[in-house]
Write a protein that holds these residues in place. Structure first.
Motif, PDB file in Angstrom:
ATOM      1  N   GLU A   1      -6.704  23.546  20.977  1.00  0.00           N
ATOM      2  CA  GLU A   1      -7.418  22.455  20.781  1.00  0.00           C
ATOM      3  C   GLU A   1      -8.697  22.500  20.247  1.00  0.00           C
ATOM      4  OE1 GLU A   1      -9.764  18.690  21.141  1.00  0.00           O
ATOM      5  OE2 GLU A   1     -10.037  20.375  22.692  1.00  0.00           O
ATOM      6  N   VAL A   2      -8.902  22.355  19.043  1.00  0.00           N
ATOM      7  CA  VAL A   2      -9.966  22.494  17.987  1.00  0.00           C
ATOM      8  C   VAL A   2     -10.830  21.400  17.900  1.00  0.00           C
ATOM      9  CG1 VAL A   2     -10.848  23.189  16.094  1.00  0.00           C
ATOM     10  CG2 VAL A   2      -8.566  24.217  16.959  1.00  0.00           C
ATOM     11  N   GLY A   3     -12.074  21.208  18.702  1.00  0.00           N
ATOM     12  CA  GLY A   3     -12.982  20.139  18.587  1.00  0.00           C
ATOM     13  C   GLY A   3     -14.024  20.217  17.305  1.00  0.00           C
ATOM     14  N   HIS A   4     -14.959  19.622  17.365  1.00  0.00           N
ATOM     15  CA  HIS A   4     -15.974  19.540  16.515  1.00  0.00           C
ATOM     16  C   HIS A   4     -16.880  20.918  16.511  1.00  0.00           C
ATOM     17  CE1 HIS A   4     -18.351  18.302  13.255  1.00  0.00           C
ATOM     18  NE2 HIS A   4     -19.506  18.190  14.045  1.00  0.00           N
ATOM     19  N   LYS A   5     -17.191  21.099  17.903  1.00  0.00           N
ATOM     20  CA  LYS A   5     -17.934  22.167  18.089  1.00  0.00           C
ATOM     21  C   LYS A   5     -17.370  23.420  18.954  1.00  0.00           C
ATOM     22  CE  LYS A   5     -22.276  19.660  17.588  1.00  0.00           C
ATOM     23  NZ  LYS A   5     -22.949  20.687  16.463  1.00  0.00           N
ATOM     24  N   THR A   6     -16.313  23.015  19.660  1.00  0.00           N
ATOM     25  CA  THR A   6     -15.598  24.064  20.724  1.00  0.00           C
ATOM     26  C   THR A   6     -14.202  23.983  20.562  1.00  0.00           C
ATOM     27  OG1 THR A   6     -15.559  22.686  22.359  1.00  0.00           O
ATOM     28  CG2 THR A   6     -17.675  23.960  22.159  1.00  0.00           C
ATOM     29  N   THR A   7     -13.677  25.104  20.863  1.00  0.00           N
ATOM     30  CA  THR A   7     -12.091  25.220  20.543  1.00  0.00           C
ATOM     31  C   THR A   7     -11.659  25.556  22.258  1.00  0.00           C
ATOM     32  OG1 THR A   7     -11.870  25.612  18.501  1.00  0.00           O
ATOM     33  CG2 THR A   7     -10.122  26.491  19.945  1.00  0.00           C
ATOM     34  N   ALA A   8     -10.515  24.912  22.713  1.00  0.00           N
ATOM     35  CA  ALA A   8      -9.812  25.285  23.845  1.00  0.00           C
ATOM     36  C   ALA A   8      -8.631  26.012  23.729  1.00  0.00           C
ATOM     37  CB  ALA A   8      -9.811  24.054  24.816  1.00  0.00           C
ATOM     38  N   ILE A   9      -8.375  27.038  24.234  1.00  0.00           N
ATOM     39  CA  ILE A   9      -7.143  28.109  24.101  1.00  0.00           C
ATOM     40  C   ILE A   9      -6.411  27.757  25.388  1.00  0.00           C
ATOM     41  CG2 ILE A   9      -6.055  29.976  23.226  1.00  0.00           C
ATOM     42  CD1 ILE A   9      -8.478  30.486  21.555  1.00  0.00           C
ATOM     43  N   ASN A  10      -5.332  26.865  25.766  1.00  0.00           N
ATOM     44  CA  ASN A  10      -5.003  26.701  27.131  1.00  0.00           C
ATOM     45  C   ASN A  10      -3.453  27.209  26.868  1.00  0.00           C
ATOM     46  OD1 ASN A  10      -7.434  25.886  28.124  1.00  0.00           O
ATOM     47  ND2 ASN A  10      -6.889  23.921  27.406  1.00  0.00           N
ATOM     48  N   ILE A  11      -2.996  27.954  27.729  1.00  0.00           N
ATOM     49  CA  ILE A  11      -1.556  28.452  27.923  1.00  0.00           C
ATOM     50  C   ILE A  11      -0.767  27.697  28.970  1.00  0.00           C
ATOM     51  CG2 ILE A  11      -0.022  30.476  28.190  1.00  0.00           C
ATOM     52  CD1 ILE A  11      -2.054  32.187  26.761  1.00  0.00           C
ATOM     53  N   TYR A  12       0.277  27.222  28.827  1.00  0.00           N
ATOM     54  CA  TYR A  12       1.227  26.468  29.881  1.00  0.00           C
ATOM     55  C   TYR A  12       2.460  26.887  29.940  1.00  0.00           C
ATOM     56  CZ  TYR A  12      -2.763  23.034  28.893  1.00  0.00           C
ATOM     57  OH  TYR A  12      -3.841  22.422  28.841  1.00  0.00           O
ATOM     58  N   ARG A  13       3.007  26.701  30.963  1.00  0.00           N
ATOM     59  CA  ARG A  13       4.700  26.778  31.161  1.00  0.00           C
ATOM     60  C   ARG A  13       5.037  25.761  31.997  1.00  0.00           C
ATOM     61  NH1 ARG A  13       5.343  31.670  32.344  1.00  0.00           N
ATOM     62  NH2 ARG A  13       5.132  31.545  34.485  1.00  0.00           N
TER      63      ARG A  13
END
Length: 450
Positions: free
Chosen positions: A192-204
């Motif tokens: 999830e790429v926001g304007h200033k930060t990016t979240a890299i999340n892994i799900y199952r």
């Protein structure tokens, strides 16, 4: 939530835009009843959290009016490196009373904020193996002042805060609702790429396995265009959304090959953490330490100042000309430049725009690779990568990630599997902004899972 609601408003307050999604239940199915989008007041929100609650509240109120939102109860997610810390923990299996006592200890030792008044919560994750000796728990910590500011924003907009959530769990609800039929049983990495930060999340199966946040946002693509092409930020942003496209044959470094991951803590940035290390046991008497991926000596492909790190294997020389190899990396870095496919030269404008952002694109892909490789080093495998957030509005980015990492990658559709109230939601708007509403929609889906 204290009571069961039939409709709710999901709110996502970002540093560039504020998104809202009203969802109601109809025949036990979620229906999008209203959507809204407004620019965040300049300087009101940054990567640490909300700075100007008055301005945010006024903008949110205007967005609600424009969208025709009627429901009063709202679910809003708290975000920002100075406003919330989210961690997943593996702990010995225990009963609820024992878990509560253990989590109090975990929470106290993980507080990264200077503020002493902290609010916290935790939740056991679904069991893959009920007979295993361990269980997984997600916990969230936030300074009380950050919670109060967020609540104030919602109230200023004339709404009632029904629940406060964290973004990784909001996205998990959206993923489970929209993609369970397609990706059920698979391990999915949502970037999830926001304007200033990016979240890299892994799900199952909707279960959060690994959260990570990095100081890297879509504004970096825009700044690169502005600097390289001598444009204003506004002109570069418009160019990025309307004309920039990554060529179909362009591939990043070491395409499809995994590089040995440096040790890193996949959890969000902890400003109080001094160094990487193993967590001690509760009776060890020592303080836990964790790796700070933004420390001066930390291996990273990203430099928040806007240039590739000097020691990074992704550092660039000057942009290449059309008749030169596209692999214009520093030969002394030990990087495999032969892995680059040539960019077609028959489209000079596409090439020129791409070369302007290519260093930033590859820094971004390198950070995604680090998370994927770390997860693989722990015995996992990624089946699918999905890109969402306003920062992903670069044509061809998903395909570029897929070619470079060798993992199927697509843009995320936050409205997949959802019906619409066509009288209040323009289909064209939803289709155009589908990658940007994952968090707002996930917050509104709270009524189906809580």
């Amino acid at each position: 939530m204290a009571k069961k609601l039939s409709s709710v408003l999901g709110i996502d307050i970002g540093s560039q835009t504020i998104k809202i999604a009203e969802i109601k239940t109809q025949a036990r199915q979620p229906v999008v009843n209203a959507l809204g989008w407004v620019e965040t007041p300049e300087g009101a929100v940054d990567h640490t959290g909300i700075y100007n609650g008055e301005a945010v509240g006024a903008a949110l109120k205007q967005a609600l009016t424009d969208a025709g939102v009627t429901v009063k109860e709202a679910v809003v997610s708290i975000a920002g490196q100075g406003s919330v810390l989210v961690r997943t923990l593996e702990v010995p299996r225990m009963n609820p009373t024992e878990l509560k006592e253990h989590m109090e200890w975990e929470i106290n030792r993980n507080i990264p904020f200077s503020e002493s008044n902290v609010m916290s919560d935790f939740k056991p994750l679904a069991d893959d193996d009920p007979n295993s000796q361990n269980m997984e728990v997600v916990m969230a910590l936030s300074p009380q002042s950050a919670i109060e500011t967020l609540v104030s924003c919602v109230k200023k907009a004339g709404r009632i805060p029904a629940a406060i959530d964290v973004e990784p769990l909001s996205v998990a609800r959206s993923l489970r609702t929209g993609y369970d039929d397609l990706l059920g049983g698979q391990t999915v990495c949502i970037v999830e790429v926001g304007h200033k930060t990016t979240a890299i999340n892994i799900y199952r199966d909707g279960k959060l396995l690994m959260p990570r946040q990095i100081l890297f946002g879509g504004e970096m693509f825009t700044k690169a265009l502005a600097d390289q092409l001598n444009l204003t930020f506004e002109e570069a942003e418009r160019l990025k959304q309307e004309q920039v496209r990554i060529p179909e044959s362009a591939v990043g470094g070491s395409a499809g090959a995994a590089f040995a991951p440096e040790p890193f803590d996949p959890q969000p940035y902890d400003p109080a953490a001094p160094a990487y290390g193993d967590a001690p046991s509760p009776d060890s008497g020592t303080q836990a330490t964790s790796y700070n991926p933004f420390a001066d000596d930390a291996p990273s492909a990203y430099d928040p100042a806007g240039e590739p790190a000097a020691e990074s294997p992704y550092a660039y020389d000057q942009p290449v000309s059309e008749d030169e190899s596209q692999a214009s990396y520093d030969a002394g870095s030990g990087y495999d430049t032969s892995a680059f496919a040539p960019v077609p030269v028959e489209d000079p404008e596409t090439l020129r725009f791409f070369e302007a952002i290519r260093p930033i694109v590859d820094d971004f892909v390198a950070e995604v690779r680090r998370s994927v490789d770390y997860f693989r080093s722990r015995g996992g495998e990624i089946d699918q990568i999905l890109l969402c957030g306003g920062g992903t509005r670069v044509r061809g980015l998903a395909e570029y990630v897929s070619r470079t990492l060798g993992v199927p990658t697509e843009g995320y559709d936050a409205f997949r599997g959802l019906a619409f109230n066509e009288k209040k939601v323009a289909p064209g708007f939803a289709e155009e902004r589908s990658q940007e509403f994952a968090i707002a929609v996930g917050n509104a889906l709270h009524i189906f899972y809580e």
